[in-house]
Write an enzyme that holds these catalytic residues in place. Structure first.
Site, PDB file in Angstrom:
ATOM      1  N   GLY A  59      -5.227   8.292   1.169  1.00 53.32           N
ATOM      2  CA  GLY A  59      -4.597   7.270   0.339  1.00 53.32           C
ATOM      3  C   GLY A  59      -3.543   6.485   1.086  1.00 53.32           C
ATOM      4  O   GLY A  59      -3.159   5.394   0.660  1.00 53.32           O
ATOM      5  N   GLY A  60      -3.066   7.045   2.201  1.00 54.82           N
ATOM      6  CA  GLY A  60      -2.119   6.325   3.041  1.00 54.82           C
ATOM      7  C   GLY A  60      -0.766   6.073   2.390  1.00 54.82           C
ATOM      8  O   GLY A  60      -0.425   6.651   1.358  1.00 54.82           O
ATOM      9  N   GLU A 117      20.280 -11.084   1.878  1.00 55.11           N
ATOM     10  CA  GLU A 117      19.070 -11.740   2.394  1.00 55.11           C
ATOM     11  C   GLU A 117      19.455 -12.887   3.312  1.00 55.11           C
ATOM     12  O   GLU A 117      20.301 -13.716   2.971  1.00 55.11           O
ATOM     13  CB  GLU A 117      18.222 -12.260   1.227  1.00 55.11           C
ATOM     14  CG  GLU A 117      17.081 -13.177   1.609  1.00 55.11           C
ATOM     15  CD  GLU A 117      16.081 -12.540   2.568  1.00 55.11           C
ATOM     16  OE1 GLU A 117      15.728 -13.200   3.561  1.00 55.11           O
ATOM     17  OE2 GLU A 117      15.669 -11.386   2.316  1.00 55.11           O
ATOM     18  N   GLU A 145      -7.621  11.340   9.264  1.00 57.45           N
ATOM     19  CA  GLU A 145      -6.310  11.086   8.658  1.00 57.45           C
ATOM     20  C   GLU A 145      -5.364  12.207   9.060  1.00 57.45           C
ATOM     21  O   GLU A 145      -5.679  13.385   8.885  1.00 57.45           O
ATOM     22  CB  GLU A 145      -6.432  11.001   7.141  1.00 57.45           C
ATOM     23  CG  GLU A 145      -5.114  10.951   6.392  1.00 57.45           C
ATOM     24  CD  GLU A 145      -4.212   9.801   6.818  1.00 57.45           C
ATOM     25  OE1 GLU A 145      -3.049  10.079   7.198  1.00 57.45           O
ATOM     26  OE2 GLU A 145      -4.667   8.645   6.783  1.00 57.45           O
ATOM     27  N   GLY A 154      12.737  -9.399  -0.040  1.00 52.59           N
ATOM     28  CA  GLY A 154      11.308  -9.566  -0.234  1.00 52.59           C
ATOM     29  C   GLY A 154      10.848  -8.720  -1.411  1.00 52.59           C
ATOM     30  O   GLY A 154      11.657  -8.195  -2.176  1.00 52.59           O
ATOM     31  N   ASP A 163      -2.903  -3.371   7.414  1.00 52.59           N
ATOM     32  CA  ASP A 163      -1.554  -3.719   7.875  1.00 52.59           C
ATOM     33  C   ASP A 163      -1.430  -3.733   9.394  1.00 52.59           C
ATOM     34  O   ASP A 163      -0.668  -4.523   9.949  1.00 52.59           O
ATOM     35  CB  ASP A 163      -0.526  -2.746   7.292  1.00 52.59           C
ATOM     36  CG  ASP A 163      -0.279  -2.981   5.812  1.00 52.59           C
ATOM     37  OD1 ASP A 163      -0.852  -3.932   5.259  1.00 52.59           O
ATOM     38  OD2 ASP A 163       0.491  -2.196   5.217  1.00 52.59           O
ATOM     39  N   ALA A 221      15.063  -2.835   3.634  1.00 52.61           N
ATOM     40  CA  ALA A 221      13.746  -3.356   3.258  1.00 52.61           C
ATOM     41  C   ALA A 221      13.531  -4.669   3.989  1.00 52.61           C
ATOM     42  O   ALA A 221      13.288  -5.704   3.385  1.00 52.61           O
ATOM     43  CB  ALA A 221      13.666  -3.543   1.748  1.00 52.61           C
ATOM     44  N   GLY A 225      17.417  -7.080   2.452  1.00 51.67           N
ATOM     45  CA  GLY A 225      16.091  -7.689   2.398  1.00 51.67           C
ATOM     46  C   GLY A 225      15.683  -7.986   0.970  1.00 51.67           C
ATOM     47  O   GLY A 225      15.640  -7.084   0.135  1.00 51.67           O
ATOM     48  N   HIS A 243      -6.869 -16.393 -28.047  1.00 50.08           N
ATOM     49  CA  HIS A 243      -5.600 -16.521 -28.767  1.00 50.08           C
ATOM     50  C   HIS A 243      -5.448 -15.336 -29.728  1.00 50.08           C
ATOM     51  O   HIS A 243      -6.414 -14.941 -30.374  1.00 50.08           O
ATOM     52  CB  HIS A 243      -5.596 -17.824 -29.573  1.00 50.08           C
ATOM     53  CG  HIS A 243      -4.392 -17.972 -30.468  1.00 50.08           C
ATOM     54  ND1 HIS A 243      -3.166 -18.366 -29.978  1.00 50.08           N
ATOM     55  CD2 HIS A 243      -4.234 -17.751 -31.801  1.00 50.08           C
ATOM     56  CE1 HIS A 243      -2.303 -18.407 -30.985  1.00 50.08           C
ATOM     57  NE2 HIS A 243      -2.921 -18.034 -32.100  1.00 50.08           N
TER      58      HIS A 243
END
Length: 460
Positions: free
Chosen positions: A40-41, A200, A35, A179, A306, A264, A177, A439
């Site tokens: 954790g990225g 958008e 890394e 999203g 990704d 974004a 964006g 419930h």
């Protein structure tokens, strides 16, 4: 394997990479993880986790503002931006330390540096030291797409990184964006008092969601005071004196000004400087092409998360990691069914979904039965003051298969897993109808939506 330093080396320590390393260690493989930044990225440090911490602060702010509705008298709340950001960073830091602990616990060697393929079964670290491994997994993730006219500068143009650690609340924030990422940040900054506009190109916000869900979110955000410019593009832009002037084209032909623009508009896979040149690895639209088990065209090299393409979700990356490693170890895992991957947007209101939308199901040739049930008549939702939204389910009329489920409302992101389990177990409408839901809970709406699809709803 004595000629190799490691059985497996993982490149990238995000939710795909570190999970791959842990699972490999559990299966007895001598494992290393490389890394170059933070364990954790992006997800843990600059994405999923810190954004949820910010959004939680926004939720608390809304609750305090509405305290009188619950019989509680308080003064007007004040958002302390510095304290909000500090808490968000602390949450990310705590989890990053947790990943470090997990690496030690599982005896995974962590190497800090930039890894690059340097020949069969070889990785060069920072262009110097070389490690060898029978198997190499690339889990390098992705980054925000940079729009040529709006390059983040930390001042008037932000990406998600700048938006996560602001020094001020913009007077007028324009989000490009609509999203999940764009709408989440729009919700946060609107709660803090910024004027927020969202641009958008598609005809609705959250355009990948079911049409009724997208429409409801759009109406809710507009009612709260956001300005939504859907079906629009930016014809021209100009920055003058710390302010941006944007001329819109399309459904809304208007001119708007803003002091901060947040981009974004998609992501790009991190495929550069990995040594892919000269290998049999194929890259399409900035993502590495793999089979259902993460294998690339290059023997012994795999890609997950990704960098291997959509959907760009942390839980998809983690599951791909497990499948890839188990395949390497000969455990014979099942490949991922994309229709069984839930998606969540932590805006206000929240959105969660799995499987096919109603229109996609019909396009696929299914005859469908659709059930909908609102939170407005659910006892727990009424008690919580969380009556907005609904649950929608889509069934195959012929077989009773649950084709898709779609939710909008408070904490629906905590509920979608019920339908994820149902799809994973291939349950039918009969199984779901026979399930006893506790419930009083908001989850009862999930049961009622199923009943509604077959004209059996009880409480409406």
């Amino acid at each position: 394997m004595s000629q190799f330093q490691y059985d497996l080396v993982v490149v990238g320590g995000g939710p795909g990479g570190y999970v791959a390393a842990i699972r490999a260690a559990q299966l007895g493989l001598k494992t290393a993880l490389v890394e170059k930044a933070q364990l954790g990225g992006i997800c843990l440090n600059w994405g999923c986790i810190p954004t949820k911490a910010l959004l939680r602060s926004a939720d608390v702010l809304r609750l305090v503002r509405d305290a009188s509705k619950f019989g509680i008298k308080v003064g007007e709340p004040v958002a302390d931006l510095q304290a909000i950001v500090k808490r968000s960073r602390a949450v990310a830091g705590q989890l990053q330390n947790g990943v470090g602990y997990l690496m030690k616990k599982n005896k995974v060697t962590v190497i800090n540096g930039h890894a690059k393929l340097a020949g069969p079964n070889q990785l060069a670290i920072d262009g110097k030291s070389v490690v060898t491994a029978k198997h190499i997994i690339l889990a390098t993730g992705a980054r925000a797409r940079v729009l040529p006219d709006f390059i983040p500068d930390g001042d008037t143009v932000w990406s998600y990184r700048e938006a996560l650690q602001p020094t001020r609340v913009p007077q007028h924030l324009v989000v490009i964006g609509a999203g999940a990422i764009g709408i989440e940040f729009a919700s946060f900054y609107h709660a803090l008092g910024a004027k927020v506009s969202v641009i958008e190109l598609a005809d609705s916000v959250l355009p990948v969601e079911d049409e009724e869900i997208s429409a409801y979110v759009g109406e809710s955000l507009t009612k709260e005071g956001m300005h939504l410019y859907t079906g629009c593009s930016i014809a021209s832009s100009k920055k003058l004196g710390g302010k941006w002037t944007l001329v819109l084209a399309g459904k809304h032909q208007e001119t708007i000004t803003a002091d901060v623009i947040l981009t974004a508009a998609g992501i790009v896979g991190n495929v550069e400087d990995l040594g892919l040149e000269g290998t049999a690895i194929k890259v399409e639209h900035s993502h590495i092409v793999t089979d259902g088990y993460g294998a690339t065209g290059e023997p012994g090299v795999y890609a997950i998360g990704d960098v291997a393409g959509a959907p760009w979700l942390a839980h998809k990356a983690s599951h791909e990691a497990i499948i890839c490693v188990e395949k390497i170890a000969g455990v014979h895992p099942h490949t991922i069914d994309a229709m069984n991957i839930p998606a969540c947007t932590y805006s206000h209101p929240q959105v969660a979904s799995i499987g096919l939308t109603e229109s996609k199901a019909k396009q696929a040739g299914y005859q469908v039965k659709v059930g909908k049930f609102p939170f407005s008549v659910n006892g727990k939702a009424i008690a919580l003051g969380a009556t907005g939204g609904f649950v929608k389910v889509v069934f195959d009329e012929k077989t009773g298969e649950l084709l898709g489920a779609h939710m909008v409302g408070d904490e629906v992101t905590e509920m979608i897993q019920g339908y994820a389990v149902a799809r994973g177990l291939e349950t039918t409408e009969e199984d779901l109808m026979a399930t006893i839901f506790p419930h009083p809970t908001q989850s009862e709406v999930m049961h009622e939506a199923v009943l509604a699809a077959y004209n059996r709803a009880l409480h409406i």
